[in-house]
Design a protein around this motif. Sequence first.
Motif, PDB file in Angstrom:
ATOM      1  N   MET A   1       0.844  -1.185   0.000  1.00  0.00           N
ATOM      2  CA  MET A   1       0.000   0.000   0.000  1.00  0.00           C
ATOM      3  C   MET A   1       0.890   1.249   0.000  1.00  0.00           C
ATOM      4  O   MET A   1       1.836   1.348   0.767  1.00  0.00           O
ATOM      5  N   GLU A   2       0.589   2.183  -0.868  1.00  0.00           N
ATOM      6  CA  GLU A   2       1.364   3.411  -0.989  1.00  0.00           C
ATOM      7  C   GLU A   2       0.991   4.369   0.141  1.00  0.00           C
ATOM      8  O   GLU A   2      -0.176   4.558   0.460  1.00  0.00           O
ATOM      9  N   ARG A   3       2.016   4.958   0.743  1.00  0.00           N
ATOM     10  CA  ARG A   3       1.744   5.884   1.844  1.00  0.00           C
ATOM     11  C   ARG A   3       1.307   7.236   1.311  1.00  0.00           C
ATOM     12  O   ARG A   3       1.703   7.658   0.233  1.00  0.00           O
ATOM     13  N   SER A   4       0.489   7.874   2.085  1.00  0.00           N
ATOM     14  CA  SER A   4       0.030   9.210   1.739  1.00  0.00           C
ATOM     15  C   SER A   4       1.077  10.216   2.208  1.00  0.00           C
ATOM     16  O   SER A   4       1.578  10.097   3.327  1.00  0.00           O
ATOM     17  N   PRO A   5       1.448  11.183   1.361  1.00  0.00           N
ATOM     18  CA  PRO A   5       2.463  12.151   1.782  1.00  0.00           C
ATOM     19  C   PRO A   5       1.987  12.953   2.983  1.00  0.00           C
ATOM     20  O   PRO A   5       0.808  13.261   3.120  1.00  0.00           O
ATOM     21  N   LYS A   6       2.930  13.271   3.863  1.00  0.00           N
ATOM     22  CA  LYS A   6       2.605  14.078   5.031  1.00  0.00           C
ATOM     23  C   LYS A   6       2.341  15.511   4.586  1.00  0.00           C
ATOM     24  O   LYS A   6       2.820  15.960   3.546  1.00  0.00           O
ATOM     25  N   LEU A   7       1.568  16.222   5.398  1.00  0.00           N
ATOM     26  CA  LEU A   7       1.191  17.590   5.067  1.00  0.00           C
ATOM     27  C   LEU A   7       2.418  18.470   4.854  1.00  0.00           C
ATOM     28  O   LEU A   7       2.467  19.271   3.926  1.00  0.00           O
ATOM     29  N   GLU A   9       5.379  17.672   3.780  1.00  0.00           N
ATOM     30  CA  GLU A   9       5.958  17.355   2.473  1.00  0.00           C
ATOM     31  C   GLU A   9       5.128  17.993   1.351  1.00  0.00           C
ATOM     32  O   GLU A   9       5.675  18.566   0.406  1.00  0.00           O
ATOM     33  N   LEU A  10       3.811  17.890   1.469  1.00  0.00           N
ATOM     34  CA  LEU A  10       2.935  18.495   0.462  1.00  0.00           C
ATOM     35  C   LEU A  10       3.098  20.008   0.430  1.00  0.00           C
ATOM     36  O   LEU A  10       3.088  20.617  -0.645  1.00  0.00           O
ATOM     37  N   MET A  11       3.243  20.618   1.599  1.00  0.00           N
ATOM     38  CA  MET A  11       3.411  22.077   1.667  1.00  0.00           C
ATOM     39  C   MET A  11       4.665  22.511   0.921  1.00  0.00           C
ATOM     40  O   MET A  11       4.645  23.466   0.155  1.00  0.00           O
ATOM     41  N   VAL A  12       5.766  21.808   1.143  1.00  0.00           N
ATOM     42  CA  VAL A  12       7.031  22.141   0.473  1.00  0.00           C
ATOM     43  C   VAL A  12       6.877  21.994  -1.035  1.00  0.00           C
ATOM     44  O   VAL A  12       7.290  22.873  -1.805  1.00  0.00           O
ATOM     45  N   ARG A  13       6.268  20.885  -1.452  1.00  0.00           N
ATOM     46  CA  ARG A  13       6.079  20.659  -2.893  1.00  0.00           C
ATOM     47  C   ARG A  13       5.159  21.711  -3.507  1.00  0.00           C
ATOM     48  O   ARG A  13       5.426  22.236  -4.591  1.00  0.00           O
ATOM     49  N   GLY A  17       5.505  25.044  -6.485  1.00  0.00           N
ATOM     50  CA  GLY A  17       4.730  25.100  -7.720  1.00  0.00           C
ATOM     51  C   GLY A  17       4.031  23.817  -8.116  1.00  0.00           C
ATOM     52  O   GLY A  17       3.433  23.762  -9.201  1.00  0.00           O
ATOM     53  N   ASP A  18       4.082  22.789  -7.295  1.00  0.00           N
ATOM     54  CA  ASP A  18       3.449  21.510  -7.609  1.00  0.00           C
ATOM     55  C   ASP A  18       1.935  21.617  -7.358  1.00  0.00           C
ATOM     56  O   ASP A  18       1.478  21.585  -6.219  1.00  0.00           O
ATOM     57  N   LEU A  19       1.175  21.765  -8.434  1.00  0.00           N
ATOM     58  CA  LEU A  19      -0.275  21.936  -8.315  1.00  0.00           C
ATOM     59  C   LEU A  19      -0.971  20.691  -7.775  1.00  0.00           C
ATOM     60  O   LEU A  19      -1.975  20.790  -7.064  1.00  0.00           O
ATOM     61  N   GLU A  20      -0.443  19.519  -8.092  1.00  0.00           N
ATOM     62  CA  GLU A  20      -1.026  18.281  -7.570  1.00  0.00           C
ATOM     63  C   GLU A  20      -0.908  18.248  -6.038  1.00  0.00           C
ATOM     64  O   GLU A  20      -1.840  17.851  -5.340  1.00  0.00           O
ATOM     65  N   ALA A  21       0.215  18.690  -5.524  1.00  0.00           N
ATOM     66  CA  ALA A  21       0.404  18.739  -4.067  1.00  0.00           C
ATOM     67  C   ALA A  21      -0.575  19.734  -3.440  1.00  0.00           C
ATOM     68  O   ALA A  21      -1.156  19.464  -2.386  1.00  0.00           O
TER      69      ALA A  21
END
Length: 83
Positions: A1-7, A9-13, A17-21
């Motif tokens: 099972m793939e882990r969900s990125p932590k908040l 990590e998503l904030m940095v991405r 400019g990462d729109l998916e994040a």
Amino acid sequence: MERSPKLRELMVRAKSGDLEALEQIISKLNPMIKKISRDLGYDEAYSDLVLWVVNAVHRYAPATARDDESKKDHINKSNDGKN
């Protein structure tokens, strides 16, 4: 099972400019955004809150290792006087 990125990590991405994040951040926060928008009770509350989240992502300044050490030093100094 793939882990969900932590908040964090998503904030940095998203800040870089990462729109998916950014979409994932809004998705994670969506239940809270909906609740607060209902509590505020005006028509544009939801979109105002989403915009606030987007702006907060761009203002986000992740703590550095140096900042973490500073906090630890401060806590240790504060606790020294309590013993």
